[in-house]
Structures are given as structure tokens and as C-alpha cells.
Design an enzyme around this catalytic site. Structure first.
Site, mmCIF file in Angstrom:
data_model
loop_
_atom_site.group_PDB
_atom_site.id
_atom_site.type_symbol
_atom_site.label_atom_id
_atom_site.label_comp_id
_atom_site.label_asym_id
_atom_site.label_seq_id
_atom_site.Cartn_x
_atom_site.Cartn_y
_atom_site.Cartn_z
ATOM 1 N N GLU A 106 -31.706 -64.490 64.032
ATOM 2 C CA GLU A 106 -32.608 -64.488 62.985
ATOM 3 C C GLU A 106 -33.111 -63.104 62.352
ATOM 4 O O GLU A 106 -33.529 -63.256 61.006
ATOM 5 C CB GLU A 106 -34.148 -65.037 63.548
ATOM 6 C CG GLU A 106 -33.990 -66.432 64.103
ATOM 7 C CD GLU A 106 -33.371 -67.593 63.100
ATOM 8 O OE1 GLU A 106 -33.737 -67.152 61.890
ATOM 9 O OE2 GLU A 106 -32.608 -68.451 63.401
ATOM 10 N N TYR B 180 -8.706 -37.199 51.976
ATOM 11 C CA TYR B 180 -8.088 -38.655 51.540
ATOM 12 C C TYR B 180 -8.708 -39.789 52.439
ATOM 13 O O TYR B 180 -8.145 -40.680 52.856
ATOM 14 C CB TYR B 180 -6.510 -38.559 51.961
ATOM 15 C CG TYR B 180 -5.751 -39.411 51.243
ATOM 16 C CD1 TYR B 180 -5.651 -39.330 49.738
ATOM 17 C CD2 TYR B 180 -5.357 -40.678 51.878
ATOM 18 C CE1 TYR B 180 -4.899 -40.294 49.107
ATOM 19 C CE2 TYR B 180 -4.698 -41.613 51.226
ATOM 20 C CZ TYR B 180 -4.213 -41.477 49.649
ATOM 21 O OH TYR B 180 -3.313 -42.279 48.981
ATOM 22 N N GLY B 181 -10.070 -39.716 52.294
ATOM 23 C CA GLY B 181 -10.894 -40.706 53.033
ATOM 24 C C GLY B 181 -11.186 -41.835 52.126
ATOM 25 O O GLY B 181 -10.546 -42.046 51.452
ATOM 26 N N HIS C 285 -20.706 -37.225 44.839
ATOM 27 C CA HIS C 285 -21.962 -37.122 45.433
ATOM 28 C C HIS C 285 -22.365 -35.681 45.058
ATOM 29 O O HIS C 285 -21.916 -34.959 45.378
ATOM 30 C CB HIS C 285 -21.934 -37.678 46.771
ATOM 31 C CG HIS C 285 -23.492 -37.497 47.320
ATOM 32 N ND1 HIS C 285 -24.692 -38.124 46.595
ATOM 33 C CD2 HIS C 285 -24.019 -37.068 48.577
ATOM 34 C CE1 HIS C 285 -25.810 -37.843 47.421
ATOM 35 N NE2 HIS C 285 -25.573 -37.233 48.583
#
Length: 334
Positions: free
Chosen positions: A228, A26-27, A109
Site C-alpha cells: 500500500e 562514461y557513466g 548539472h
């Protein structure tokens, strides 16, 4: 050849009616996908070990989190949404021994499918549905009535019914509202790893540090170097996100655009491009996957020590101080 893209009309939630979907973990993705599927009228169970914040989060969202074994025993579709380095061990210990006949194995994935860490028994198809955005965006866009585009891929010899299940799943999380692009598990896995290593994480991180170090070593204040070389990255990335390279170049000054055209190729040289090809070959050959798997089996000693060293870089300390001055930033400190 243009990609095949599926939308709402191409998917039917009926392919998942009467089936139980187990969300393992449950991430980031797990919490979003589980809630979206439930809100789409589908039957969802959640596996999450007790004792951590994700367990309590699942309870607060109205789920009754259970063990992996108990979730898998009742599931017709199992989406393994665990970290890559954990998924294979959990699969072998808790998922494979408890699979229902014909249950479909999913992930968002393809790492563990592609590199052989999850190898289903005969009679169990492999399916990939991968949202192209973080979990919080998958959830927030669904709630707004939209959806994050997804990828869909099938394992070898997967049935037409499994593809229908995949499209229904994508519809259930909102993906068909944005569009679902058909791919392969190999393509998703290899391009994802390459993007992370060569551009999005490895490439950008080293470019930022190299620019920062160059300015500081030349005698400029680290605060100026931070602004920068890191802080203003958000401006550029937001422009790229909105309209690609063309819009970014349109939006910056002519001086910046001229510097882009004339100096950028001196940073990304033929040698850099050759190294990118080498990195891609290491991914495709399985060398990177082997290294990462072995690293974790050894307790991730190099990974953890590198993480500690990176957190001591002057860039990190400079940024931590400067972000305290920027009250508009929801500052995140590890």
C-alpha cells in the site's frame, strides 16, 4: 513570462564541425551523450579510467577511452559528466592544467559551476546542457528518432558563439527534437537540488517509510504495508507522468480522490511547507553544498553509515521478499 524554447531549426551542428568534444566520464549520461554525438557526425573522445565496467563499456561501443589529461589536451569542448563530489578535484588536478586556448567547459548539472568548485580561467566560457531524463532514455529516444528535452544555460559573459555551440550540442544528443528550454545555471542547480531533497528522493522516501511504519506499528502485516505504501507508488507515478495531477485524480477511484483532497493537506502541513522553504534557503545560500563537499573531504563517513542503516530497514527486507513473487518485475537488488 513564458520560457524560451529552442528546436531543431534553431540549432546548427556546423557550430561543432571541426571541433573535438571530450566526454569526461562514461557513466549514465556520458555513454548516452557520447554515442549520440558520434552518431550525429561529431568528433568525440572519451575519458574514462581503466579497470572498471564503464571503461570496458566504452570500448565495446567503439571508443578508445583515454586519460582525462589526454582527452582535455585535444578538446575544444569538454563536458564533465562525473559525480558532483568528484568533479571539482578532477578539474583542478587534470582538466584545468591541460585546457586548450578558448576551450569551453560544460556540464549537465550546474552544481560545481554554481558553487565555485569549477572556476575556469579567463578566456574559457561555461556552458550547461542538461537532458531532463536518465542516460538510457537519452540514448533510446535518440535511436528511435526522438529526443529528451534539455535545458541550456550559459555562464557569466559567455559569448554568442558558445550559445551556438550549446544549441549544436543539444541537437547532437537529440535534445532539440524534444525542445531545449533556456534557463540559468543558478536556476537549474537550485531547483534540481530542491526537487531531489524535498520531493523526489528525500520527501518521497520519508513519506513511504512513515506510512509503512505507521501501519506496521498499528499491527498490520508488513507485506500489506509494503504493497500500500511503496509498491502501488508506481501506479500513481505513471499516471502523474502521463497526465499530471488531473489525470491521476481522473484515473483513481472517487474514494481515493476524495481522500486526496481532504487528507493530503494534513500530511503536507504549513510546518512542512515552512521546512521546504528552509531547505531551499540552505541550497541557495550554499549551506547544503558546503555540507556535501565537507562530508566527502571527511571520507563520507556519515553518508556511508546512513546508507548502511537505511538498507536494514524492515521495508527493505519486506520488499526484497515480495519482489521475488513478482516475476514481471526486473528486480534490482543492491
Amino acid at each position: 513570462m513564458p520560457a524560451t524554447i529552442y528546436y531543431d531549426a534553431d540549432a546548427d551542428l556546423a557550430a561543432l564541425k571541426g571541433k573535438t568534444i571530450a566526454i569526461i566520464g562514461y557513466g549514465s549520461q556520458g555513454h548516452a551523450q557520447a554515442q549520440n554525438l558520434r552518431d550525429s557526425g561529431l568528433n568525440v573522445v572519451v575519458a574514462q579510467r581503466p579497470g572498471g565496467p564503464n571503461y570496458e563499456l566504452a570500448k565495446s561501443h567503439g571508443f578508445s577511452p583515454m586519460s582525462v589529461e589526454d582527452a582535455v589536451k585535444q578538446a575544444d569542448v569538454i563536458n564533465i559528466l562525473l559525480p558532483d563530489e568528484l568533479a571539482g578535484d578532477v578539474y583542478r588536478a587534470a582538466i584545468k592544467p591541460n585546457l586548450k586556448k578558448g576551450a569551453v567547459l560544460m556540464a549537465s548539472h550546474g552544481f560545481n559551476f554554481h558553487f565555485g568548485q569549477i572556476e575556469p580561467p579567463a578566456g574559457h566560457d561555461i556552458l550547461l546542457v542538461a537532458p531532463k531524463g536518465p542516460g538510457h532514455l537519452v540514448r533510446s529516444e535518440y535511436v528511435k528518432g526522438g529526443g529528451v528535452p534539455c535545458l541550456i544555460a550559459l555562464g557569466p559573459n559567455a559569448s554568442a558563439e558558445t550559445k551556438k555551440i550549446g544549441l549544436a550540442y543539444a541537437k547532437g544528443i537529440g535534445g532539440t527534437r524534444g525542445g531545449v528550454i533556456e534557463t540559468t545555471i543558478a536556476e537549474e542547480t537550485e531547483t534540481d537540488l530542491f526537487g531531489e531533497q524535498a520531493v523526489l528522493c528525500g520527501g518521497v522516501s520519508e513519506l513511504i517509510k512513515a506510512g509503512f511504519d505507521t501501519l506496521v506499528e498499528a499491527g498490520y502485516q508488513p507485506e500489506m504495508a509494503y504493497f500500500e505504501c511503496l509498491h502501488e507508488m508506481k501506479l500513481i507515478v505513471d499516471l502523474l507522468y502521463q497526465g499530471g495531477l488531473e489525470y491521476m485524480r481522473y484515473s483513481v477511484s472517487n474514494t481515493a480522490e476524495y481522500g486526496d483532497y481532504t487528507r493530503g493537506k494534513r500530511i503536507i502541513t504549513d510546518e512542512t511547507r515552512a521546512e521546504m522553504k528552509k531547505i531551499l534557503e540552505e541550497i541557495r545560500s550554499g549551506e547544503f553544498a558546503r555540507d556535501w563537499i565537507l562530508e566527502n573531504r571527511a571520507g563520507a563517513a556519515m553518508f556511508k553509515s546512513t546508507r548502511r542503516r537505511e538498507r536494514e530497514h524492515q521495508l527493505t527486507h519486506t520488499g526484497r521478499q515480495l519482489r521475488k513473487m513478482m516475476k514481471w518485475i526486473e528486480s534490482k537488488e543492491v
